[in-house]
Design an enzyme around this catalytic site. Structure first.
Site, PDB file in Angstrom:
ATOM      1  CE1 TYR A 193     -34.162   7.502  69.914  1.00  0.00           C
ATOM      2  CE2 TYR A 193     -36.197   6.222  70.073  1.00  0.00           C
ATOM      3  CZ  TYR A 193     -35.210   6.818  69.304  1.00  0.00           C
ATOM      4  OH  TYR A 193     -35.258   6.735  67.935  1.00  0.00           O
ATOM      5  NE  ARG A 220     -21.912  13.365  68.223  1.00  0.00           N
ATOM      6  CZ  ARG A 220     -22.006  13.185  69.525  1.00  0.00           C
ATOM      7  NH1 ARG A 220     -21.185  12.364  70.144  1.00  0.00           N
ATOM      8  NH2 ARG A 220     -22.930  13.823  70.229  1.00  0.00           N
ATOM      9  N   GLY A 250     -27.622   4.753  57.652  1.00  0.00           N
ATOM     10  CA  GLY A 250     -28.991   4.447  58.023  1.00  0.00           C
ATOM     11  C   GLY A 250     -30.032   5.331  57.366  1.00  0.00           C
ATOM     12  CG  ASP A 293     -20.992  17.137  69.210  1.00  0.00           C
ATOM     13  OD1 ASP A 293     -22.239  16.994  69.258  1.00  0.00           O
ATOM     14  OD2 ASP A 293     -20.252  16.944  70.189  1.00  0.00           O
TER      15      ASP A 293
END
Length: 241
Positions: free
Chosen positions: A147, A41, A20, A55
């Protein structure tokens, strides 16, 4: 006749850079000739980048990722804190875990990354920190209280860092994308996509590369006097905020 010196390759760390927007950002820095390390990850960095499994909610893994990047490329001069997650649901249905997981990944981990990167930048007396926020952090959105809060928090974080570290030629800025062509938007129905595009003045999604262009500019010499800014890449969706 004097020949202009070539730009010096910099040590760049991009989190969430396996796919992305993050991948496009990493690829843009690689194309410029920078030395790029990418964390994710599951692995899968773009060609030319150092692939680091990390992580970012685990302080020990963040420290190990920085150590590996520094060993390979030198002190991190450009940090792009891009990695993030969503756990969308309405406020009254949102669990403590829905809230804390998103805040830990999107906001607390960004603090952790910036703190670690700033140590090397302070010694170098230069640096660029770019946080990837979202138009949702400025406008809000139903079902995304967690978010939106995490992405809005990045603005206050960047502006505080800009004031703290500006005297050492370290800038901290935010890029706030709107709707972007990614795997997530590709899963929407035609009707949903049409409704989204109708709400955007430019009537289309952004490409990941358009977001990457804003990030590389903020990290460039041309943006040396830009700090504490929020740069929207949203087709006009959030104008005025």
């Amino acid at each position: 006749m004097t020949q202009e010196s070539e730009p010096q390759a910099r040590s760049v760390l991009v989190t969430g850079g396996s796919r992305g927007i993050g991948r496009a950002i990493a690829e843009a820095f690689v194309a410029q000739g920078d030395r790029v390390a990418v964390t994710s990850r599951g692995g899968g960095a773009p060609a030319g980048a150092l692939d680091l499994t990390c992580d970012i909610t685990d302080p020990a893994q963040v420290e190990a990722a920085f150590a590996a990047a520094e060993e390979a490329h030198g002190p991190v001069e450009v940090l792009v804190a891009n990695a993030g997650i969503t756990k969308d649901t309405l406020l009254l249905r949102m669990s403590e875990d829905d809230w804390s997981t998103v805040i830990d990944t999107n906001l607390t981990a960004s603090y952790r990354l910036a703190k670690r990167a700033s140590k090397g930048m302070l010694r170098l007396r230069r640096g660029r920190i770019v946080f990837i926020s979202s138009v949702v952090g400025l406008l809000g959105n139903p079902g995304q209280v967690n978010y939106a809060a995490s992405k809005a928090g990045l603005v206050g974080m960047a502006r505080s860092i800009a004031r703290e570290l500006g005297s050492r030629s370290i800038t901290a800025n935010v890029v706030a994308p709107g709707f972007v062509e990614t795997d997530m938007t590709a899963e929407l129905t035609d009707e949903q996509q049409a409704a989204i595009k109708a709400s955007v003045p430019l009537q289309r999604y952004a490409s990941p590369q358009e977001v990457a262009s804003a990030v590389t500019w903020l990290a460039s010499d041309g943006a040396a006097y830009v700090t504490g800014a929020v740069v929207p890449v949203d087709g006009g969706l959030g104008m005025g905020h």
